[in-house]
Write a protein that holds these residues in place. Structure first.
Motif, PDB file in Angstrom:
ATOM      1  N   LYS B   3     -10.205 -23.003   4.800  1.00  0.00           N
ATOM      2  CA  LYS B   3      -9.793 -21.599   4.851  1.00  0.00           C
ATOM      3  C   LYS B   3     -10.683 -20.784   3.921  1.00  0.00           C
ATOM      4  O   LYS B   3     -11.274 -21.299   2.976  1.00  0.00           O
ATOM      5  CB  LYS B   3      -8.329 -21.454   4.413  1.00  0.00           C
ATOM      6  CG  LYS B   3      -7.346 -22.232   5.270  1.00  0.00           C
ATOM      7  CD  LYS B   3      -7.216 -21.592   6.638  1.00  0.00           C
ATOM      8  CE  LYS B   3      -6.141 -22.306   7.454  1.00  0.00           C
ATOM      9  NZ  LYS B   3      -6.084 -21.793   8.834  1.00  0.00           N
ATOM     10  N   SER B   5     -11.973 -18.327   1.058  1.00  0.00           N
ATOM     11  CA  SER B   5     -11.623 -17.879  -0.287  1.00  0.00           C
ATOM     12  C   SER B   5     -12.791 -17.044  -0.803  1.00  0.00           C
ATOM     13  O   SER B   5     -13.918 -17.162  -0.306  1.00  0.00           O
ATOM     14  CB  SER B   5     -11.326 -19.054  -1.219  1.00  0.00           C
ATOM     15  OG  SER B   5     -12.464 -19.862  -1.359  1.00  0.00           O
ATOM     16  N   GLU B  70      -7.449 -16.150  -1.752  1.00  0.00           N
ATOM     17  CA  GLU B  70      -7.387 -17.484  -1.175  1.00  0.00           C
ATOM     18  C   GLU B  70      -6.425 -17.516   0.012  1.00  0.00           C
ATOM     19  O   GLU B  70      -5.241 -17.209  -0.125  1.00  0.00           O
ATOM     20  CB  GLU B  70      -6.929 -18.496  -2.236  1.00  0.00           C
ATOM     21  CG  GLU B  70      -7.099 -19.927  -1.795  1.00  0.00           C
ATOM     22  CD  GLU B  70      -6.676 -20.922  -2.856  1.00  0.00           C
ATOM     23  OE1 GLU B  70      -6.751 -22.122  -2.574  1.00  0.00           O
ATOM     24  OE2 GLU B  70      -6.245 -20.511  -3.948  1.00  0.00           O
ATOM     25  N   ASP B  71      -6.971 -17.886   1.149  1.00  0.00           N
ATOM     26  CA  ASP B  71      -6.135 -18.140   2.328  1.00  0.00           C
ATOM     27  C   ASP B  71      -5.678 -19.584   2.224  1.00  0.00           C
ATOM     28  O   ASP B  71      -6.480 -20.512   2.357  1.00  0.00           O
ATOM     29  CB  ASP B  71      -6.968 -17.916   3.597  1.00  0.00           C
ATOM     30  CG  ASP B  71      -6.155 -18.166   4.867  1.00  0.00           C
ATOM     31  OD1 ASP B  71      -4.995 -18.617   4.755  1.00  0.00           O
ATOM     32  OD2 ASP B  71      -6.694 -17.905   5.957  1.00  0.00           O
ATOM     33  N   ARG B  72      -4.378 -19.766   1.952  1.00  0.00           N
ATOM     34  CA  ARG B  72      -3.862 -21.120   1.738  1.00  0.00           C
ATOM     35  C   ARG B  72      -3.140 -21.650   2.969  1.00  0.00           C
ATOM     36  O   ARG B  72      -2.327 -22.569   2.870  1.00  0.00           O
ATOM     37  CB  ARG B  72      -2.921 -21.123   0.534  1.00  0.00           C
ATOM     38  CG  ARG B  72      -3.658 -20.792  -0.764  1.00  0.00           C
ATOM     39  CD  ARG B  72      -2.711 -20.296  -1.849  1.00  0.00           C
ATOM     40  NE  ARG B  72      -1.832 -21.329  -2.360  1.00  0.00           N
ATOM     41  CZ  ARG B  72      -2.018 -21.988  -3.498  1.00  0.00           C
ATOM     42  NH1 ARG B  72      -3.081 -21.720  -4.229  1.00  0.00           N
ATOM     43  NH2 ARG B  72      -1.169 -22.890  -3.911  1.00  0.00           N
ATOM     44  N   GLY B  73      -3.442 -21.090   4.104  1.00  0.00           N
ATOM     45  CA  GLY B  73      -2.826 -21.569   5.341  1.00  0.00           C
ATOM     46  C   GLY B  73      -1.503 -20.879   5.598  1.00  0.00           C
ATOM     47  O   GLY B  73      -1.424 -19.960   6.413  1.00  0.00           O
ATOM     48  N   GLU B  75       0.108 -19.150   3.408  1.00  0.00           N
ATOM     49  CA  GLU B  75       0.226 -17.917   2.624  1.00  0.00           C
ATOM     50  C   GLU B  75      -1.150 -17.414   2.190  1.00  0.00           C
ATOM     51  O   GLU B  75      -2.132 -18.168   2.164  1.00  0.00           O
ATOM     52  CB  GLU B  75       1.114 -18.145   1.390  1.00  0.00           C
ATOM     53  CG  GLU B  75       0.530 -19.167   0.420  1.00  0.00           C
ATOM     54  CD  GLU B  75       1.487 -19.526  -0.710  1.00  0.00           C
ATOM     55  OE1 GLU B  75       2.715 -19.443  -0.505  1.00  0.00           O
ATOM     56  OE2 GLU B  75       0.984 -19.891  -1.792  1.00  0.00           O
ATOM     57  N   PHE B  76      -1.186 -16.143   1.844  1.00  0.00           N
ATOM     58  CA  PHE B  76      -2.398 -15.503   1.337  1.00  0.00           C
ATOM     59  C   PHE B  76      -2.129 -15.174  -0.133  1.00  0.00           C
ATOM     60  O   PHE B  76      -1.130 -14.540  -0.466  1.00  0.00           O
ATOM     61  CB  PHE B  76      -2.679 -14.235   2.140  1.00  0.00           C
ATOM     62  CG  PHE B  76      -3.876 -13.443   1.697  1.00  0.00           C
ATOM     63  CD1 PHE B  76      -5.152 -13.999   1.734  1.00  0.00           C
ATOM     64  CD2 PHE B  76      -3.740 -12.126   1.278  1.00  0.00           C
ATOM     65  CE1 PHE B  76      -6.260 -13.254   1.345  1.00  0.00           C
ATOM     66  CE2 PHE B  76      -4.838 -11.378   0.895  1.00  0.00           C
ATOM     67  CZ  PHE B  76      -6.105 -11.940   0.920  1.00  0.00           C
ATOM     68  N   ARG B  77      -3.018 -15.647  -0.993  1.00  0.00           N
ATOM     69  CA  ARG B  77      -2.777 -15.485  -2.429  1.00  0.00           C
ATOM     70  C   ARG B  77      -3.925 -14.711  -3.070  1.00  0.00           C
ATOM     71  O   ARG B  77      -5.097 -14.958  -2.785  1.00  0.00           O
ATOM     72  CB  ARG B  77      -2.643 -16.862  -3.077  1.00  0.00           C
ATOM     73  CG  ARG B  77      -2.577 -16.820  -4.594  1.00  0.00           C
ATOM     74  CD  ARG B  77      -2.327 -18.189  -5.151  1.00  0.00           C
ATOM     75  NE  ARG B  77      -2.617 -18.221  -6.580  1.00  0.00           N
ATOM     76  CZ  ARG B  77      -2.180 -19.147  -7.412  1.00  0.00           C
ATOM     77  NH1 ARG B  77      -1.441 -20.132  -6.948  1.00  0.00           N
ATOM     78  NH2 ARG B  77      -2.480 -19.104  -8.690  1.00  0.00           N
ATOM     79  N   CYS B 133      -0.404 -12.906 -10.164  1.00  0.00           N
ATOM     80  CA  CYS B 133      -0.526 -13.669  -8.921  1.00  0.00           C
ATOM     81  C   CYS B 133       0.348 -13.033  -7.840  1.00  0.00           C
ATOM     82  O   CYS B 133       1.564 -12.918  -8.000  1.00  0.00           O
ATOM     83  CB  CYS B 133      -0.098 -15.117  -9.179  1.00  0.00           C
ATOM     84  SG  CYS B 133      -0.094 -16.124  -7.687  1.00  0.00           S
ATOM     85  N   VAL B 135       1.455 -13.125  -3.816  1.00  0.00           N
ATOM     86  CA  VAL B 135       1.484 -14.011  -2.654  1.00  0.00           C
ATOM     87  C   VAL B 135       2.174 -13.319  -1.484  1.00  0.00           C
ATOM     88  O   VAL B 135       3.242 -12.728  -1.644  1.00  0.00           O
ATOM     89  CB  VAL B 135       2.225 -15.330  -2.984  1.00  0.00           C
ATOM     90  CG1 VAL B 135       2.370 -16.196  -1.731  1.00  0.00           C
ATOM     91  CG2 VAL B 135       1.501 -16.095  -4.084  1.00  0.00           C
ATOM     92  N   ARG B 137       3.377 -14.399   2.314  1.00  0.00           N
ATOM     93  CA  ARG B 137       3.520 -15.507   3.262  1.00  0.00           C
ATOM     94  C   ARG B 137       3.206 -15.020   4.674  1.00  0.00           C
ATOM     95  O   ARG B 137       3.565 -13.901   5.048  1.00  0.00           O
ATOM     96  CB  ARG B 137       4.940 -16.078   3.209  1.00  0.00           C
ATOM     97  CG  ARG B 137       5.212 -16.904   1.954  1.00  0.00           C
ATOM     98  CD  ARG B 137       6.487 -17.717   2.125  1.00  0.00           C
ATOM     99  NE  ARG B 137       7.660 -16.863   2.232  1.00  0.00           N
ATOM    100  CZ  ARG B 137       8.352 -16.400   1.187  1.00  0.00           C
ATOM    101  NH1 ARG B 137       7.991 -16.708  -0.037  1.00  0.00           N
ATOM    102  NH2 ARG B 137       9.401 -15.629   1.375  1.00  0.00           N
TER     103      ARG B 137
END
Lengths: 119, 146
Positions: B3, B5, B70-73, B75-77, B133, B135, B137
């Motif tokens: 993903k 980042s 960061e695209d963590r699948g 969620e987007f953080r 931070c 986040v 979802r």
């Protein structure tokens, strides 16, 4: 392209502000200055036409908050018109749509100041 | 598949907030959010970066703010990191709009907006850095419409 311009137009006793661009912590001073100028000139019937406003951050909302009490205490109001979906959504998120009157067209907003005069 | 980042450093100057917003919107859209949601996420990150500039750095323009996407699948953080003064966002009073008008208060709206838009907003201090931070979802409408 400039990040923000604010044109002002007086129509009888109503002052119209036209912010064009975006209002955030970087550009808010320009918007605040235009708003304060109207207040300083004792023009308390203010319409902010947001047709050229792409987005507004809390700094811009704070500028409105900072001026509204004096405007209302002086018998006036600050009303908004022609908000795009993004800007309207921000107002709704914060509940500002319950604190400020929002009109679909500039003419509606101007005429709303005449409502009280008829009664 | 990996993903996306991205790591972005900006000078601590409000003139870069527009860039932060534009990059955030692009990254959020790339992560799969619709344009309206991406706009709101971009606003939340703008607010976090503004807090770093105005509160942690108190307007000093010779510092840096780091923004990590960061695209963590699921969620987007986004982490917004500064090395300025410790800021305790819990000290920010809760927003009461009626009182805001009567008391002519304007502070605290940014944190309130961030919390309304994102699914999670946390602040921590680590190695003399403030880390905010945020986040969002995927598949959640968020709380802004609630």
């Amino acid at each position: 392209m400039s990040e923000l311009t604010v044109e002002t137009r007086d129509l009888e006793d109503v002052t119209l502000l036209y912010p064009k661009g975006f209002i955030n912590a970087h550009t808010v001073r320009l918007f605040e200055t235009a708003l304060q100028k109207a207040v300083d000139e004792r023009r308390f019937k203010i319409v902010v036409n947001c047709s050229g406003l792409t987005y507004i951050a809390s700094a811009g909302l704070g500028a409105i908050m900072g001026a509204i009490e004096e405007i209302r205490a002086s018998g006036g109001d600050l009303r908004l018109t022609e908000l795009n979906e993004t800007v309207l959504n921000i107002f709704e998120i914060l509940g500002f749509d319950r604190l400020y009157r929002i009109f679909p067209s500039e003419m509606d907003a101007i005429l709303s100041f005449r409502e009280g005069m008829a009664s | 598949m990996a993903k996306a980042s991205l790591l972005l450093w900006i000078p601590s100057d409000t003139s870069y907030l527009g860039l932060v917003r534009d990059v955030t919107k692009k990254m959020a859209e790339h992560a799969g959010f619709d344009s309206g949601t991406a706009d709101r996420v971009a606003l939340a990150v703008d607010e976090a970066a503004t807090n770093a500039l105005e509160h942690a750095y108190q307007g000093a323009t010779d510092k840096e703010v780091e923004v990590r996407f960061e695209d963590r699948g699921a969620e987007f953080r986004v982490d917004v990191v500064d090395t300025g003064q410790m800021v305790d966002p819990r000290a920010v009073p809760r927003v009461d709009l009626a009182r805001y008008v009567s008391e002519r208060r304007t502070g605290g709206l940014g944190v309130h907006l961030m919390e309304k838009i994102m699914d999670s907003v946390t602040f921590r201090r680590s190695a003399r850095r403030n880390i905010c931070c945020l986040v969002k979802r995927k598949g959640s409408g968020g709380t802004e419409g609630a």
